[in-house]
Design a protein around this motif. Structure first.
Motif, PDB file in Angstrom:
ATOM      1  N   VAL A 116     -35.408 -36.801   6.080  1.00  0.00           N
ATOM      2  CA  VAL A 116     -34.553 -37.581   4.405  1.00  0.00           C
ATOM      3  C   VAL A 116     -34.040 -36.600   3.575  1.00  0.00           C
ATOM      4  O   VAL A 116     -34.469 -35.581   2.854  1.00  0.00           O
ATOM      5  CB  VAL A 116     -35.280 -38.251   3.806  1.00  0.00           C
ATOM      6  CG1 VAL A 116     -35.260 -39.224   3.126  1.00  0.00           C
ATOM      7  CG2 VAL A 116     -36.478 -39.508   4.901  1.00  0.00           C
TER       8      VAL A 116
ATOM      9  N   PHE B 194     -30.225 -41.531  -0.131  1.00  0.00           N
ATOM     10  CA  PHE B 194     -30.630 -41.847   0.493  1.00  0.00           C
ATOM     11  C   PHE B 194     -30.559 -40.935   1.904  1.00  0.00           C
ATOM     12  O   PHE B 194     -29.299 -42.737   2.174  1.00  0.00           O
ATOM     13  CB  PHE B 194     -31.711 -42.072   1.124  1.00  0.00           C
ATOM     14  CG  PHE B 194     -33.082 -42.096  -0.130  1.00  0.00           C
ATOM     15  CD1 PHE B 194     -34.236 -41.202  -0.342  1.00  0.00           C
ATOM     16  CD2 PHE B 194     -33.210 -43.153  -1.110  1.00  0.00           C
ATOM     17  CE1 PHE B 194     -34.580 -41.236  -1.142  1.00  0.00           C
ATOM     18  CE2 PHE B 194     -34.214 -42.523  -1.952  1.00  0.00           C
ATOM     19  CZ  PHE B 194     -35.367 -41.212  -1.496  1.00  0.00           C
TER      20      PHE B 194
ATOM     21  N   LEU C  99     -31.202 -40.929   5.951  1.00  0.00           N
ATOM     22  CA  LEU C  99     -31.905 -40.983   7.357  1.00  0.00           C
ATOM     23  C   LEU C  99     -31.607 -40.467   8.919  1.00  0.00           C
ATOM     24  O   LEU C  99     -30.735 -41.000   8.861  1.00  0.00           O
ATOM     25  CB  LEU C  99     -32.778 -42.771   7.115  1.00  0.00           C
ATOM     26  CG  LEU C  99     -33.719 -42.644   9.001  1.00  0.00           C
ATOM     27  CD1 LEU C  99     -35.347 -41.479   8.065  1.00  0.00           C
ATOM     28  CD2 LEU C  99     -34.535 -43.789   8.188  1.00  0.00           C
TER      29      LEU C  99
ATOM     30  N   VAL D 185     -36.061 -45.965   4.490  1.00  0.00           N
ATOM     31  CA  VAL D 185     -36.274 -45.301   3.842  1.00  0.00           C
ATOM     32  C   VAL D 185     -36.011 -45.399   1.561  1.00  0.00           C
ATOM     33  O   VAL D 185     -34.973 -45.433   2.236  1.00  0.00           O
ATOM     34  CB  VAL D 185     -36.166 -43.802   3.569  1.00  0.00           C
ATOM     35  CG1 VAL D 185     -37.151 -43.067   4.566  1.00  0.00           C
ATOM     36  CG2 VAL D 185     -34.962 -43.593   3.429  1.00  0.00           C
TER      37      VAL D 185
END
Length: 565
Positions: A317, A298, A300, A369
């Protein structure tokens, strides 16, 4: 007694006893197996703090699930109620904290506020979950209510590693001289080049934002410079720009997608700041930059880096996952303020998280996240935002000054750049675009800190522990009952064996008496008949022993089966 004896010798009674015995054995074994296979059917799992701040937002995330398969039960209603402690109160007050409807995903996100007029201390949280197919499920959990929240932003976040730390390259040294002795290390260049974030860590295969920072190596003051990429080792998606220019704070923003670790050889040349005369002899140096990549899954990227109460933080994202979903948390220091979840799309997905209105709010927020509800592992990313009263330039300047002061306080002995910038009052007179860009760069200097929301309620584990204790007690009783049935069975079999032996001896005696009356006998015949009678007794006893051992082995087999269940 004769009638009782005749009744006990009745074959129908024997058949009934055997049938009853078999039914008892099968019943005990079946009950034992049924108890052994019992499991918790449904459970509630809730994340949240065990200490609720009264009059402040408290985030919670929960799910009603099938405990046996782990499947989240969609279309469920979950309701939270706070029950006042009963000590010293004639009646318990209740306060509805909130409720939510779990859609097909099964998750419920709540932002609750505890009643400010309740006394601080221990209270009880009532969670009611209901599903049309599974019925109602109720659980209680003790929570603590606290007043007087302290918002002193004094703790420097601890960096949460996402991968094994990379080995740092040793400083280059000059080659040994003619006399064989190593010469002194190279003098540091006049311009120092650093990268924000300070851990030089990038997410592999996804969009990353970094800032290249140039400063005077001696004074640590920001130094505007032209940065050219002289040599690039490492694979990137698309291409890097030919050159960058750092502004009057020595900062230049760069977004790119690294595929492998990066090693850059940069050519850095001092340039004149905006509105200043060019230097007579501009400094020109070369610098090496090394950036490592991690498989964090991930990345962000936020649209703005300010959090205005009552609005939403928006961002993008980037993820290597093409389907599924991810969770979003908003923290202020260690307080969980808001929770949400979004679906993943190939490449990138949108993000929104609400900034709650709360009295006295100020400081730095953290947006994180991640994918897994239970163990995110390396699949997470974090971004910081600064609290601002609105989106005006003055509010942005106040937010940037607050962040700058917070970083300078904790990095003075490690990185004097922020103390120097703070002392020069560089934020005064800056434009809105400059402040927005600088704020993003400042926030990248704060270490990435990720924390999994704590589990407040996990009825699956609690119920399984209680069920196991109950199963141990019931199985112990069933084992004793099985042993009792086995002993009774042994007694019945022994009775049948003895009855058979007595019957065989009586028949043998009658046959000998008939032979005596019909044929007479002499000494030799008498001795032969006595020997035959003894052999017959031995054979009958052996048959009885075999029957008893067979029953005993059958009983031991049943007990061993019960022990394995």
């Amino acid at each position: 007694m004769k009638k009782l004896g005749a009744l006990l010798r009745n074959p129908n009674l024997h058949r009934a006893a055997i049938a009853l015995y078999v039914v008892c054995v099968v019943g005990v074994v079946g009950a034992y197996m049924g108890v052994s296979t019992l499991d918790v059917r449904h459970s509630v799992y809730f994340q949240g703090a065990s200490v609720l701040q009264s009059g402040q937002p408290n985030a919670m995330r929960g799910v009603f699930m099938n405990a046996q398969t782990g499947e989240f039960l969609g279309q469920s209603e979950i309701k939270l109620t706070l029950l006042e402690a009963s000590e010293g109160t004639p009646e318990r007050r209740t306060a509805a904290l909130g409720s939510g409807h779990a859609r097909s995903g099964g998750l419920v996100h709540l932002q609750i506020e505890a009643p400010p007029d309740w006394p601080a201390g221990k209270h009880e949280l009532l969670v009611e979950a209901q599903n049309a197919a599974s019925g109602e499920f109720v659980v209680r959990r003790e929570v603590e209510l606290a007043h007087g929240l302290s918002r002193e932003q004094s703790a420097w976040p601890a960096r949460t590693p996402r991968a094994e730390p990379q080995k740092k390259a040793a400083p280059r040294r000059r080659k040994a001289g003619a006399d064989g002795e190593a010469s002194a290390p190279e003098e540091p260049p006049a311009i120092r080049v650093d990268v924000l974030p300070g851990d030089n860590e990038l997410v592999r295969g996804l969009m990353n934002t970094i800032y290249i920072r140039t400063t005077d190596a001696k004074t640590q003051r920001p130094l505007p410079a032209r940065v050219r990429f002289k040599e690039v080792k490492g694979i990137v998606q698309d291409t890097l720009p030919g050159e960058l220019r750092t502004d009057r704070l020595g900062l230049a923003r760069l977004q790119f997608v690294p595929v492998t670790d990066q090693v850059w050889k940069l050519e850095v040349e001092q340039i004149a700041a905006r509105g200043a005369a060019p230097a007579e002899a501009p400094i020109k140096v070369e610098a090496d930059v090394r950036l490592s990549t991690v498989a964090a899954q991930f990345s962000l990227q936020l649209k703005e880096h300010v959090a205005v109460p009552g609005t939403q933080i928006e961002g993008v994202v980037y993820s290597l996952f093409e389907s599924g979903g991810y969770f979003v948390d908003l923290y202020e220091q260690q307080r969980w303020l808001d929770a949400a979840a979004f679906g993943l799309s190939p490449g990138s997905s949108g993000l929104r998280v609400a900034v709650p209105r709360q009295p006295g709010a100020s400081g730095i927020y953290r947006v994180q996240v991640y994918q897994s509800f239970y163990n995110p592992a390396n699949a997470w990313d974090v971004a910081y935002v600064a609290h601002a009263r609105d989106t005006s330039t003055d509010a942005l300047r106040e937010a940037a000054a607050h962040v700058l002061g917070f970083i300078a306080e904790h990095t003075e002995g490690v990185d004097p750049y922020f103390v120097t910038v703070q002392g020069e009052q560089a934020l005064i007179g800056a434009t809105h675009a400059e402040l927005s860009r600088w704020l993003e760069a400042f926030l990248l200097a704060i270490p990435r800190h990720f924390v999994q929301p704590p589990a407040l309620i996990n009825t699956q584990q609690q119920d399984r522990t209680s069920l196991e204790l109950w199963k141990v007690e019931v199985k112990r009783g069933l084992k004793l009952l099985a042993i009792l049935i086995f002993v009774i069975g042994m007694a019945v079999v022994l009775y049948f064996v003895l009855q058979g032996i007595l019957r065989a001896r009586a028949q043998s005696r009658l046959l000998r008496e008939v032979d005596f009356e019909l044929d007479g006998f002499d000494d030799a015949d008498y001795a032969g008949r006595e020997q035959a009678a003894r052999l017959e007794q031995i054979a009958v006893a052996l048959q009885g022993f075999i029957v008893l051992m067979s029953v005993a082995l059958f009983g031991l087999g049943i007990l061993m089966l019960l022990n394995y269940l």
